[in-house]
Write a protein that holds these residues in place. Structure first.
Motif, short mmCIF file in Angstrom:
data_model
loop_
_atom_site.label_atom_id
_atom_site.label_comp_id
_atom_site.label_asym_id
_atom_site.label_seq_id
_atom_site.Cartn_x
_atom_site.Cartn_y
_atom_site.Cartn_z
N ARG A 215 -2.76 9.26 3.44
CA ARG A 215 -1.90 9.94 4.42
C ARG A 215 -0.45 9.50 4.34
N TRP A 216 -0.23 8.19 4.14
CA TRP A 216 1.14 7.65 4.14
C TRP A 216 1.27 6.69 2.95
N LYS B 160 -1.96 3.59 11.90
CA LYS B 160 -0.80 2.84 11.41
C LYS B 160 -0.76 1.44 12.03
N ALA C 260 -5.04 5.06 4.77
CA ALA C 260 -3.58 5.10 4.93
C ALA C 260 -2.90 5.54 3.64
N ILE D 130 3.65 5.65 0.94
CA ILE D 130 4.76 4.70 0.90
C ILE D 130 4.53 3.56 1.89
N ILE D 131 4.11 3.91 3.11
CA ILE D 131 3.83 2.89 4.13
C ILE D 131 2.71 1.98 3.67
N ALA D 132 1.66 2.58 3.10
CA ALA D 132 0.51 1.80 2.65
C ALA D 132 0.90 0.82 1.55
N LEU E 266 -3.51 -0.61 10.41
CA LEU E 266 -3.10 -1.02 9.06
C LEU E 266 -2.22 -2.26 9.13
N LYS E 267 -1.25 -2.24 10.02
CA LYS E 267 -0.35 -3.38 10.17
C LYS E 267 -1.11 -4.62 10.65
N ASN F 90 3.97 -0.34 0.84
CA ASN F 90 4.88 -1.35 1.38
C ASN F 90 4.13 -2.41 2.18
N THR F 91 2.99 -2.03 2.70
CA THR F 91 2.16 -2.98 3.47
C THR F 91 1.33 -3.84 2.54
#
Length: 319
Positions: free
Chosen positions: A284-285, A235, A281, A287-289, A238-239, A291-292
Protein backbone atom coordinates in the motif's frame (compact mmCIF):
# COMPACT_ATOMS: atom_id res chain seq x y z
CA UNK A 1 -0.54 20.48 53.26
CA UNK A 2 0.47 16.84 53.53
CA UNK A 3 1.66 15.19 50.35
CA UNK A 4 -0.67 12.49 49.02
CA UNK A 5 0.54 8.93 48.74
CA UNK A 6 -0.94 8.04 45.34
CA UNK A 7 -2.06 9.86 42.22
CA UNK A 8 -4.64 8.02 40.13
CA UNK A 9 -4.52 9.48 36.62
CA UNK A 10 -6.81 8.63 33.72
CA UNK A 11 -5.90 9.81 30.20
CA UNK A 12 -8.97 9.59 27.96
CA UNK A 13 -10.30 10.43 24.52
CA UNK A 14 -13.80 9.99 23.09
CA UNK A 15 -14.81 7.12 25.35
CA UNK A 16 -17.32 8.81 27.61
CA UNK A 17 -19.26 5.65 28.43
CA UNK A 18 -16.12 3.69 29.32
CA UNK A 19 -14.82 6.58 31.42
CA UNK A 20 -18.14 6.67 33.25
CA UNK A 21 -17.77 2.96 34.05
CA UNK A 22 -14.18 3.44 35.24
CA UNK A 23 -15.17 6.30 37.53
CA UNK A 24 -17.99 4.17 38.89
CA UNK A 25 -15.36 1.58 39.83
CA UNK A 26 -13.12 4.26 41.32
CA UNK A 27 -15.92 5.72 43.44
CA UNK A 28 -16.35 2.33 45.10
CA UNK A 29 -12.67 1.34 45.29
CA UNK A 30 -11.47 4.61 46.82
CA UNK A 31 -13.78 4.46 49.84
CA UNK A 32 -11.61 4.62 52.94
CA UNK A 33 -8.56 5.81 51.00
CA UNK A 34 -9.75 9.27 49.96
CA UNK A 35 -7.19 11.09 52.09
CA UNK A 36 -4.35 9.09 50.51
CA UNK A 37 -5.14 9.90 46.89
CA UNK A 38 -5.46 12.57 44.26
CA UNK A 39 -7.34 12.08 40.97
CA UNK A 40 -6.38 13.56 37.60
CA UNK A 41 -8.32 13.13 34.36
CA UNK A 42 -6.72 14.38 31.15
CA UNK A 43 -9.15 14.67 28.23
CA UNK A 44 -7.46 14.72 24.83
CA UNK A 45 -10.02 17.18 23.44
CA UNK A 46 -12.84 14.64 23.14
CA UNK A 47 -15.78 15.48 20.88
CA UNK A 48 -18.26 13.23 22.70
CA UNK A 49 -19.82 13.61 26.18
CA UNK A 50 -16.53 13.11 28.05
CA UNK A 51 -16.61 16.55 29.69
CA UNK A 52 -20.19 16.04 30.84
CA UNK A 53 -19.20 12.74 32.44
CA UNK A 54 -16.23 14.36 34.19
CA UNK A 55 -18.36 17.20 35.51
CA UNK A 56 -20.94 14.73 36.79
CA UNK A 57 -18.31 12.86 38.77
CA UNK A 58 -16.66 16.06 39.98
CA UNK A 59 -19.95 16.91 41.68
CA UNK A 60 -20.24 13.39 43.05
CA UNK A 61 -16.68 13.43 44.45
CA UNK A 62 -16.81 17.06 45.56
CA UNK A 63 -17.22 16.39 49.29
CA UNK A 64 -14.63 13.60 49.50
CA UNK A 65 -11.85 14.26 46.97
CA UNK A 66 -11.51 16.80 44.13
CA UNK A 67 -11.05 15.59 40.56
CA UNK A 68 -8.51 17.64 38.60
CA UNK A 69 -9.87 18.00 35.08
CA UNK A 70 -7.48 18.85 32.26
CA UNK A 71 -8.78 19.31 28.74
CA UNK A 72 -6.07 19.65 26.13
CA UNK A 73 -6.31 22.46 23.57
CA UNK A 74 -6.19 19.79 20.85
CA UNK A 75 -5.68 16.03 20.49
CA UNK A 76 -1.99 15.91 21.39
CA UNK A 77 -1.67 12.15 20.92
CA UNK A 78 -1.93 9.29 23.37
CA UNK A 79 1.68 9.29 24.60
CA UNK A 80 1.77 13.04 25.18
CA UNK A 81 -1.50 12.79 27.08
CA UNK A 82 -0.01 10.07 29.29
CA UNK A 83 3.10 12.20 29.75
CA UNK A 84 0.92 15.09 30.90
CA UNK A 85 -0.54 12.84 33.61
CA UNK A 86 2.95 11.82 34.70
CA UNK A 87 4.27 15.36 34.92
CA UNK A 88 1.21 16.71 36.74
CA UNK A 89 1.25 14.08 39.51
CA UNK A 90 2.19 15.59 42.88
CA UNK A 91 2.00 12.50 45.10
CA UNK A 92 4.74 10.06 46.09
CA UNK A 93 3.47 7.36 43.72
CA UNK A 94 1.57 7.35 40.45
CA UNK A 95 -0.89 4.92 38.91
CA UNK A 96 -1.97 5.79 35.36
CA UNK A 97 -4.94 3.67 34.34
CA UNK A 98 -6.73 3.19 31.04
CA UNK A 99 -10.33 4.32 30.81
CA UNK A 100 -11.39 0.89 29.52
CA UNK A 101 -9.39 -1.59 31.65
CA UNK A 102 -11.45 -3.72 34.08
CA UNK A 103 -9.86 -3.40 37.52
CA UNK A 104 -10.88 -5.36 40.59
CA UNK A 105 -12.34 -3.36 43.47
CA UNK A 106 -9.69 -4.70 45.88
CA UNK A 107 -6.77 -3.49 43.74
CA UNK A 108 -6.56 0.06 45.04
CA UNK A 109 -6.59 -1.12 48.65
CA UNK A 110 -3.81 -3.58 47.88
CA UNK A 111 -1.67 -0.88 46.24
CA UNK A 112 -2.13 1.54 49.14
CA UNK A 113 -1.19 -1.11 51.71
CA UNK A 114 1.93 -2.13 49.77
CA UNK A 115 3.13 1.45 49.33
CA UNK A 116 2.73 2.10 53.05
CA UNK A 117 4.35 -1.15 54.09
CA UNK A 118 7.26 -0.93 51.64
CA UNK A 119 8.31 2.72 51.14
CA UNK A 120 11.47 1.53 49.35
CA UNK A 121 9.44 0.47 46.29
CA UNK A 122 10.07 2.25 43.01
CA UNK A 123 7.71 0.07 40.99
CA UNK A 124 4.83 -2.36 41.43
CA UNK A 125 3.88 -4.54 38.46
CA UNK A 126 0.33 -5.84 38.82
CA UNK A 127 -0.34 -9.27 37.39
CA UNK A 128 -3.29 -9.36 35.00
CA UNK A 129 -5.38 -11.54 32.74
CA UNK A 130 -5.78 -10.88 29.01
CA UNK A 131 -9.07 -11.15 27.15
CA UNK A 132 -9.54 -11.07 23.38
CA UNK A 133 -12.11 -8.31 23.08
CA UNK A 134 -13.87 -9.34 19.82
CA UNK A 135 -14.84 -12.78 21.18
CA UNK A 136 -14.56 -12.29 24.93
CA UNK A 137 -12.26 -15.31 25.21
CA UNK A 138 -9.49 -15.30 27.82
CA UNK A 139 -6.08 -15.53 26.09
CA UNK A 140 -4.20 -16.10 29.32
CA UNK A 141 -5.32 -15.97 32.94
CA UNK A 142 -2.01 -14.69 34.30
CA UNK A 143 0.59 -12.58 32.52
CA UNK A 144 3.49 -13.49 34.79
CA UNK A 145 4.09 -16.88 36.36
CA UNK A 146 5.10 -15.84 39.88
CA UNK A 147 5.83 -18.64 42.34
CA UNK A 148 6.50 -16.40 45.32
CA UNK A 149 5.56 -12.74 45.69
CA UNK A 150 8.49 -10.77 47.03
CA UNK A 151 10.26 -7.44 46.76
CA UNK A 152 13.50 -7.49 44.81
CA UNK A 153 16.26 -4.94 45.22
CA UNK A 154 17.58 -6.06 41.81
CA UNK A 155 14.99 -4.24 39.73
CA UNK A 156 16.94 -4.71 36.51
CA UNK A 157 16.83 -8.50 36.84
CA UNK A 158 13.07 -8.39 37.47
CA UNK A 159 12.52 -6.18 34.44
CA UNK A 160 14.63 -8.42 32.20
CA UNK A 161 12.76 -11.53 33.33
CA UNK A 162 9.33 -9.96 32.88
CA UNK A 163 10.20 -8.52 29.48
CA UNK A 164 11.34 -11.91 28.21
CA UNK A 165 8.38 -13.73 29.72
CA UNK A 166 5.69 -11.44 28.34
CA UNK A 167 6.41 -8.10 26.67
CA UNK A 168 2.75 -7.07 26.89
CA UNK A 169 2.94 -7.16 30.68
CA UNK A 170 5.55 -4.41 30.68
CA UNK A 171 3.75 -2.43 28.00
CA UNK A 172 0.33 -2.54 29.72
CA UNK A 173 -0.27 0.94 31.11
CA UNK A 174 -2.68 0.11 33.93
CA UNK A 175 -0.46 -2.62 35.40
CA UNK A 176 2.31 -0.28 36.58
CA UNK A 177 2.51 1.77 39.78
CA UNK A 178 5.52 4.12 39.71
CA UNK A 179 7.40 6.20 42.22
CA UNK A 180 6.47 9.59 40.82
CA UNK A 181 9.87 11.25 40.96
CA UNK A 182 11.54 8.37 39.12
CA UNK A 183 8.98 8.15 36.30
CA UNK A 184 9.20 11.94 35.90
CA UNK A 185 12.98 11.59 35.68
CA UNK A 186 12.50 8.93 33.00
CA UNK A 187 10.55 11.40 30.88
CA UNK A 188 13.17 14.10 31.40
CA UNK A 189 16.02 11.68 30.65
CA UNK A 190 14.59 10.78 27.24
CA UNK A 191 12.27 13.57 26.17
CA UNK A 192 11.68 12.01 22.74
CA UNK A 193 10.04 8.99 24.38
CA UNK A 194 6.70 10.77 23.98
CA UNK A 195 7.04 10.12 20.23
CA UNK A 196 7.44 6.39 20.79
CA UNK A 197 4.26 4.30 21.17
CA UNK A 198 6.22 1.67 23.13
CA UNK A 199 7.70 4.21 25.57
CA UNK A 200 5.92 2.47 28.45
CA UNK A 201 8.52 -0.31 28.23
CA UNK A 202 11.36 2.20 28.57
CA UNK A 203 9.68 4.00 31.49
CA UNK A 204 9.21 0.71 33.35
CA UNK A 205 12.83 -0.26 32.65
CA UNK A 206 13.99 3.11 33.97
CA UNK A 207 12.01 2.80 37.22
CA UNK A 208 13.18 -0.80 37.69
CA UNK A 209 16.80 0.32 37.33
CA UNK A 210 16.50 2.83 40.16
CA UNK A 211 14.92 0.96 43.03
CA UNK A 212 13.07 -2.04 44.40
CA UNK A 213 10.40 -3.83 42.38
CA UNK A 214 7.50 -6.10 43.23
CA UNK A 215 5.52 -8.25 40.78
CA UNK A 216 2.24 -9.48 42.22
CA UNK A 217 1.40 -13.14 42.26
CA UNK A 218 -2.35 -12.57 42.21
CA UNK A 219 -4.25 -11.07 39.29
CA UNK A 220 -5.72 -7.61 39.94
CA UNK A 221 -6.98 -6.42 36.57
CA UNK A 222 -7.62 -7.36 32.96
CA UNK A 223 -6.22 -6.28 29.61
CA UNK A 224 -8.50 -6.14 26.57
CA UNK A 225 -6.52 -7.33 23.55
CA UNK A 226 -7.70 -6.31 20.09
CA UNK A 227 -9.51 -3.15 21.19
CA UNK A 228 -6.65 -0.63 20.94
CA UNK A 229 -7.18 1.90 18.20
CA UNK A 230 -3.64 1.54 16.84
CA UNK A 231 -4.26 -2.15 16.20
CA UNK A 232 -6.65 -0.93 13.50
CA UNK A 233 -4.22 1.67 12.13
CA UNK A 234 -1.70 -0.10 9.81
CA UNK A 235 0.72 2.84 9.59
CA UNK A 236 0.89 3.20 13.36
CA UNK A 237 1.28 -0.55 13.78
CA UNK A 238 4.11 -0.55 11.22
CA UNK A 239 5.94 2.15 13.16
CA UNK A 240 5.38 0.40 16.48
CA UNK A 241 6.73 -2.93 15.27
CA UNK A 242 9.71 -1.83 13.18
CA UNK A 243 10.77 1.46 14.76
CA UNK A 244 9.36 2.01 18.24
CA UNK A 245 9.95 -1.33 19.96
CA UNK A 246 13.42 -2.01 18.46
CA UNK A 247 14.41 1.52 19.47
CA UNK A 248 13.35 0.76 23.05
CA UNK A 249 15.45 -2.41 23.09
CA UNK A 250 18.49 -0.42 22.01
CA UNK A 251 17.70 2.50 24.33
CA UNK A 252 17.49 0.52 27.58
CA UNK A 253 21.18 -0.34 27.18
CA UNK A 254 21.85 3.28 28.15
CA UNK A 255 20.18 2.53 31.51
CA UNK A 256 22.80 -0.10 32.30
CA UNK A 257 21.05 -3.19 31.00
CA UNK A 258 23.54 -5.69 29.53
CA UNK A 259 24.46 -5.04 25.90
CA UNK A 260 24.21 -8.74 25.04
CA UNK A 261 20.72 -8.89 26.53
CA UNK A 262 19.53 -5.87 24.54
CA UNK A 263 21.02 -7.15 21.29
CA UNK A 264 19.41 -10.55 21.82
CA UNK A 265 16.05 -8.83 22.26
CA UNK A 266 16.49 -7.15 18.88
CA UNK A 267 17.39 -10.43 17.17
CA UNK A 268 14.51 -12.25 18.87
CA UNK A 269 12.20 -9.49 17.68
CA UNK A 270 13.46 -9.99 14.11
CA UNK A 271 12.99 -13.77 14.20
CA UNK A 272 9.50 -13.69 15.71
CA UNK A 273 8.12 -10.58 14.09
CA UNK A 274 4.79 -10.48 12.28
CA UNK A 275 6.05 -9.80 8.80
CA UNK A 276 2.51 -9.57 7.42
CA UNK A 277 2.44 -6.03 8.79
CA UNK A 278 5.46 -5.04 6.70
CA UNK A 279 4.42 -6.78 3.47
CA UNK A 280 0.92 -5.34 3.77
CA UNK A 281 2.43 -1.87 4.14
CA UNK A 282 4.81 -2.54 1.25
CA UNK A 283 1.88 -3.12 -1.08
CA UNK A 284 0.00 0.00 0.00
CA UNK A 285 2.77 2.47 0.90
CA UNK A 286 6.06 1.18 -0.58
CA UNK A 287 8.10 4.32 0.20
CA UNK A 288 6.93 4.46 3.83
CA UNK A 289 7.53 0.73 4.24
CA UNK A 290 11.06 0.90 2.81
CA UNK A 291 11.98 3.98 4.85
CA UNK A 292 10.84 2.06 7.92
CA UNK A 293 12.48 -1.29 7.22
CA UNK A 294 15.96 -0.10 6.14
CA UNK A 295 16.99 1.38 9.53
CA UNK A 296 15.38 -1.61 11.25
CA UNK A 297 17.46 -4.09 9.24
CA UNK A 298 20.56 -1.99 9.90
CA UNK A 299 19.89 -2.22 13.64
CA UNK A 300 19.39 -5.99 13.39
CA UNK A 301 22.63 -6.39 11.40
CA UNK A 302 24.58 -4.29 13.90
CA UNK A 303 23.18 -6.32 16.79
CA UNK A 304 24.08 -9.60 15.11
CA UNK A 305 27.61 -8.36 14.40
CA UNK A 306 28.15 -7.26 18.00
CA UNK A 307 26.93 -10.60 19.32
CA UNK A 308 29.24 -12.50 16.96
CA UNK A 309 32.19 -10.32 17.96
CA UNK A 310 31.49 -10.97 21.64
CA UNK A 311 31.50 -14.71 21.00
CA UNK A 312 34.86 -14.65 19.18
CA UNK A 313 37.62 -16.05 21.44
CA UNK A 314 40.40 -13.64 22.28
CA UNK A 315 43.76 -15.00 21.12
CA UNK A 316 46.61 -14.63 23.60
CA UNK A 317 49.23 -12.08 22.66
CA UNK A 318 52.75 -13.44 22.05
CA UNK A 319 55.57 -11.28 23.37
Amino acid sequence: MNRKLLTIAIPTYNRAQLLDQQLTWLAQAIQGFESECEIIISDNRSSDQTQEIIHKWQLSFMDIIPIKNNRNHANIGVMRNIAYCINMASSKYLWVIGDDDPIQKRTLGYIISQLKEHPELSLIILNFACRYQPTGKIIYERCFDIEQEEISSDGKAVFQHCLEENHSGIGFLSAQVYRTKIIQNALAHWTESINNMEAQVYWVGYCAAYGCVKVTQEVYLESAFGSSYWMKQPKILLKMQYIDLPTIYAKIEELGYPSQYCRNLILKHFLHNNWKVFFGALRRWPIIALNTIIPYLALVATSLWEILISLKPIEPRIH
